[in-house]
Design a protein around this motif. Structure first.
Motif, PDB file in Angstrom:
ATOM      1  N   ASP A 226       9.666   1.212   5.503  1.00 14.40           N
ATOM      2  CA  ASP A 226       9.519   2.651   5.250  1.00 14.40           C
ATOM      3  C   ASP A 226       8.157   3.238   5.596  1.00 14.40           C
ATOM      4  O   ASP A 226       8.084   4.392   5.995  1.00 14.40           O
ATOM      5  CB  ASP A 226       9.808   2.921   3.762  1.00 14.40           C
ATOM      6  N   ARG A 227       7.102   2.467   5.417  1.00 20.38           N
ATOM      7  CA  ARG A 227       5.783   3.048   5.619  1.00 20.38           C
ATOM      8  C   ARG A 227       4.855   2.040   6.278  1.00 20.38           C
ATOM      9  O   ARG A 227       4.748   0.894   5.835  1.00 20.38           O
ATOM     10  CB  ARG A 227       5.181   3.495   4.278  1.00 20.38           C
ATOM     11  N   LEU A 228       4.199   2.465   7.371  1.00 24.54           N
ATOM     12  CA  LEU A 228       3.245   1.632   8.094  1.00 24.54           C
ATOM     13  C   LEU A 228       1.832   2.035   7.682  1.00 24.54           C
ATOM     14  O   LEU A 228       1.479   3.211   7.727  1.00 24.54           O
ATOM     15  CB  LEU A 228       3.418   1.817   9.603  1.00 24.54           C
ATOM     16  N   VAL A 229       1.034   1.051   7.260  1.00 25.25           N
ATOM     17  CA  VAL A 229      -0.333   1.339   6.815  1.00 25.25           C
ATOM     18  C   VAL A 229      -1.310   0.417   7.525  1.00 25.25           C
ATOM     19  O   VAL A 229      -0.940  -0.647   8.031  1.00 25.25           O
ATOM     20  CB  VAL A 229      -0.485   1.166   5.285  1.00 25.25           C
ATOM     21  N   ASP A 230      -2.571   0.815   7.549  1.00 22.71           N
ATOM     22  CA  ASP A 230      -3.627  -0.032   8.093  1.00 22.71           C
ATOM     23  C   ASP A 230      -3.903  -1.187   7.143  1.00 22.71           C
ATOM     24  O   ASP A 230      -3.569  -1.130   5.949  1.00 22.71           O
ATOM     25  CB  ASP A 230      -4.918   0.776   8.283  1.00 22.71           C
ATOM     26  N   ASP A 231      -4.521  -2.221   7.671  1.00 24.07           N
ATOM     27  CA  ASP A 231      -4.931  -3.345   6.833  1.00 24.07           C
ATOM     28  C   ASP A 231      -6.162  -2.931   6.034  1.00 24.07           C
ATOM     29  O   ASP A 231      -7.298  -3.258   6.372  1.00 24.07           O
ATOM     30  CB  ASP A 231      -5.239  -4.567   7.700  1.00 24.07           C
ATOM     31  N   ASP A 232      -5.916  -2.206   4.981  1.00 30.27           N
ATOM     32  CA  ASP A 232      -6.980  -1.675   4.131  1.00 30.27           C
ATOM     33  C   ASP A 232      -6.443  -1.621   2.701  1.00 30.27           C
ATOM     34  O   ASP A 232      -5.376  -1.050   2.453  1.00 30.27           O
ATOM     35  CB  ASP A 232      -7.391  -0.279   4.608  1.00 30.27           C
ATOM     36  N   ALA A 233      -7.163  -2.238   1.779  1.00 33.82           N
ATOM     37  CA  ALA A 233      -6.674  -2.330   0.404  1.00 33.82           C
ATOM     38  C   ALA A 233      -6.392  -0.961  -0.195  1.00 33.82           C
ATOM     39  O   ALA A 233      -5.390  -0.771  -0.897  1.00 33.82           O
ATOM     40  CB  ALA A 233      -7.686  -3.093  -0.455  1.00 33.82           C
ATOM     41  N   GLU A 234      -7.239   0.007   0.091  1.00 35.62           N
ATOM     42  CA  GLU A 234      -7.038   1.340  -0.474  1.00 35.62           C
ATOM     43  C   GLU A 234      -5.828   2.027   0.162  1.00 35.62           C
ATOM     44  O   GLU A 234      -5.088   2.752  -0.509  1.00 35.62           O
ATOM     45  CB  GLU A 234      -8.297   2.198  -0.272  1.00 35.62           C
ATOM     46  N   ALA A 235      -5.600   1.776   1.459  1.00 30.96           N
ATOM     47  CA  ALA A 235      -4.437   2.367   2.129  1.00 30.96           C
ATOM     48  C   ALA A 235      -3.136   1.786   1.569  1.00 30.96           C
ATOM     49  O   ALA A 235      -2.160   2.516   1.360  1.00 30.96           O
ATOM     50  CB  ALA A 235      -4.520   2.111   3.635  1.00 30.96           C
ATOM     51  N   VAL A 236      -3.117   0.486   1.310  1.00 30.16           N
ATOM     52  CA  VAL A 236      -1.931  -0.138   0.722  1.00 30.16           C
ATOM     53  C   VAL A 236      -1.705   0.408  -0.686  1.00 30.16           C
ATOM     54  O   VAL A 236      -0.566   0.738  -1.073  1.00 30.16           O
ATOM     55  CB  VAL A 236      -2.080  -1.674   0.696  1.00 30.16           C
ATOM     56  N   ARG A 237      -2.762   0.506  -1.434  1.00 33.77           N
ATOM     57  CA  ARG A 237      -2.669   1.035  -2.797  1.00 33.77           C
ATOM     58  C   ARG A 237      -2.105   2.458  -2.786  1.00 33.77           C
ATOM     59  O   ARG A 237      -1.220   2.803  -3.567  1.00 33.77           O
ATOM     60  CB  ARG A 237      -4.062   1.016  -3.430  1.00 33.77           C
ATOM     61  N   ALA A 238      -2.605   3.293  -1.875  1.00 36.08           N
ATOM     62  CA  ALA A 238      -2.139   4.680  -1.786  1.00 36.08           C
ATOM     63  C   ALA A 238      -0.664   4.732  -1.398  1.00 36.08           C
ATOM     64  O   ALA A 238       0.092   5.570  -1.908  1.00 36.08           O
ATOM     65  CB  ALA A 238      -2.985   5.449  -0.770  1.00 36.08           C
ATOM     66  N   ALA A 239      -0.243   3.828  -0.506  1.00 37.03           N
ATOM     67  CA  ALA A 239       1.153   3.810  -0.084  1.00 37.03           C
ATOM     68  C   ALA A 239       2.074   3.400  -1.234  1.00 37.03           C
ATOM     69  O   ALA A 239       3.177   3.934  -1.385  1.00 37.03           O
ATOM     70  CB  ALA A 239       1.328   2.854   1.098  1.00 37.03           C
ATOM     71  N   VAL A 240       1.625   2.461  -2.052  1.00 37.33           N
ATOM     72  CA  VAL A 240       2.417   2.037  -3.217  1.00 37.33           C
ATOM     73  C   VAL A 240       2.530   3.192  -4.209  1.00 37.33           C
ATOM     74  O   VAL A 240       3.612   3.470  -4.747  1.00 37.33           O
ATOM     75  CB  VAL A 240       1.789   0.797  -3.871  1.00 37.33           C
ATOM     76  N   HIS A 241       1.416   3.896  -4.454  1.00 38.27           N
ATOM     77  CA  HIS A 241       1.442   5.066  -5.343  1.00 38.27           C
ATOM     78  C   HIS A 241       2.432   6.107  -4.817  1.00 38.27           C
ATOM     79  O   HIS A 241       3.221   6.675  -5.589  1.00 38.27           O
ATOM     80  CB  HIS A 241       0.044   5.684  -5.434  1.00 38.27           C
ATOM     81  N   ALA A 242       2.381   6.356  -3.506  1.00 38.13           N
ATOM     82  CA  ALA A 242       3.253   7.368  -2.906  1.00 38.13           C
ATOM     83  C   ALA A 242       4.724   6.977  -3.032  1.00 38.13           C
ATOM     84  O   ALA A 242       5.592   7.832  -3.245  1.00 38.13           O
ATOM     85  CB  ALA A 242       2.886   7.575  -1.442  1.00 38.13           C
ATOM     86  N   ALA A 243       5.007   5.676  -2.895  1.00 36.57           N
ATOM     87  CA  ALA A 243       6.392   5.213  -3.007  1.00 36.57           C
ATOM     88  C   ALA A 243       6.941   5.481  -4.402  1.00 36.57           C
ATOM     89  O   ALA A 243       8.063   5.982  -4.554  1.00 36.57           O
ATOM     90  CB  ALA A 243       6.467   3.722  -2.675  1.00 36.57           C
ATOM     91  N   PHE A 244       6.168   5.187  -5.422  1.00 36.73           N
ATOM     92  CA  PHE A 244       6.636   5.438  -6.786  1.00 36.73           C
ATOM     93  C   PHE A 244       6.771   6.941  -7.047  1.00 36.73           C
ATOM     94  O   PHE A 244       7.668   7.376  -7.777  1.00 36.73           O
ATOM     95  CB  PHE A 244       5.701   4.795  -7.806  1.00 36.73           C
ATOM     96  N   ALA A 245       5.898   7.732  -6.442  1.00 30.85           N
ATOM     97  CA  ALA A 245       5.960   9.182  -6.624  1.00 30.85           C
ATOM     98  C   ALA A 245       7.254   9.757  -6.043  1.00 30.85           C
ATOM     99  O   ALA A 245       7.728  10.805  -6.499  1.00 30.85           O
ATOM    100  CB  ALA A 245       4.751   9.844  -5.980  1.00 30.85           C
ATOM    101  N   GLN A 246       7.839   9.071  -5.052  1.00 31.38           N
ATOM    102  CA  GLN A 246       9.084   9.551  -4.441  1.00 31.38           C
ATOM    103  C   GLN A 246      10.285   9.373  -5.366  1.00 31.38           C
ATOM    104  O   GLN A 246      11.302  10.045  -5.190  1.00 31.38           O
ATOM    105  CB  GLN A 246       9.348   8.798  -3.132  1.00 31.38           C
ATOM    106  N   GLY A 247      10.192   8.449  -6.300  1.00 35.48           N
ATOM    107  CA  GLY A 247      11.316   8.185  -7.188  1.00 35.48           C
ATOM    108  C   GLY A 247      12.373   7.314  -6.525  1.00 35.48           C
ATOM    109  O   GLY A 247      12.221   6.877  -5.377  1.00 35.48           O
TER     110      GLY A 247
END
Length: 295
Positions: A226-247
């Motif tokens: 679903d989501r492609l992110v850079d190899d960056d801990a903060e980018a992965v963290r933000a993507a996980v937050h965004a996924a939960f925000a989608q419900g």
């Protein structure tokens, strides 16, 4: 010495998620100060089978289970350690993941929503514990399906090993799948394909070709992640937050059987290329768009 930041300082602030061990990957996703490990190394829950085959155990069996919060909400993170036995799933490591998800499920059923994250870094079942590993992977899959009725189950495939075998099916069952370009996802790994079908089918040493076929970017382009992110801990963290925000999504991938069967029907087995796979997805996506009504 001046403490002012220079224009070249910003990239140094990035922290590779891939290079983090499993424990630190889990810690990086949880809110600061909330990390609490369950069944950690000091509990010494080890595989009883590996020593019988001359394999040195790891005190956590290559799996870290952490509780904490994500964006202030209760969460559980199961992180697989690729450095131990290639992230393979045995009786103990698999049971830890299944139990963590089942515990989250019980909380959700009582009205206390727990956000589950699985960090996949695995070649699949541990060959030394094959039947036991397969059984517990089935338990993991069942727990994911039960959990996702209450809360999104988020999977992350970052890199180093990727996600293969029975655990690739577990990843496919997740509500949302976050991947990096370095991550790989497939039922069989390239080495297995080459061994069983021959080098003419796939040259496992052709890294460019392998990533074009099963790398993170390709999997997002073909709707298997679903989501492609850079190899960056903060980018992965933000993507996980965004996924939960989608419900919880209206329909999970595993519930879209007809859609994926239609895509499979459009594939020419004699002409499977990264481009042809993307074309199948693009054509199907365009076909599924609602028609515009003319005035």
């Amino acid at each position: 010495m001046s403490t002012l930041a220079t224009p070249h300082a910003a990239p140094l602030l990035r922290e590779s998620f891939i290079e983090l061990p499993a424990r630190e990957r889990a810690r990086s996703l949880l809110d600061a100060g909330t990390f609490r490990e369950l069944l950690g190394p000091f509990d010494r829950i080890e595989s009883p089978w590996l020593p019988l085959q001359g394999v040195v155990c790891q005190a956590d069996d290559g799996c870290v289970i952490a509780r904490g919060t994500i964006a202030g909400e209760p969460a559980v993170v199961a992180a697989i350690e690729s450095a131990f036995q290639g992230g393979s799933i045995g009786e103990v490591s698999g049971s830890k993941i299944a139990a963590a998800l089942e515990m989250a499920l019980r909380d959700c059923e009582r009205g206390k929503i727990v956000r589950p994250v699985v960090l996949f870094e695995t070649g699949g079942v541990r060959l030394q514990e094959a039947n036991l590993g397969l059984a517990v992977i089935a338990e993991i899959q069942a727990a994911i399906v039960a959990l996702r009725r209450h809360v999104p189950v988020v999977g992350v495939i970052a890199g180093m090993v990727g996600c293969f075998g029975g655990m690739s099916l577990a990843a496919a069952l997740c509500s949302y799948l976050v991947v990096t370009k370095q991550g790989r996802l497939g039922m069989n790994g390239p080495e297995v394909i080459e061994q069983e079908a021959g080098i003419d089918e796939l040259d496992a040493s052709d890294r460019r070709r392998v990533w074009q076929l099963i790398g993170g970017e390709q999997r997002v382009a073909s709707s298997l992640a679903d989501r492609l992110v850079d190899d960056d801990a903060e980018a992965v963290r933000a993507a996980v937050h965004a996924a939960f925000a989608q419900g919880v999504p209206p329909a999970h991938r595993s519930e879209q059987v007809d859609t994926f069967l239609q895509r499979l029907a459009r594939i020419d087995p004699a002409n499977v290329t990264p481009e042809s796979m993307r074309e199948v997805y693009s054509a199907q996506a365009a076909h599924s768009q609602p028609r515009k009504e003319h005035a």
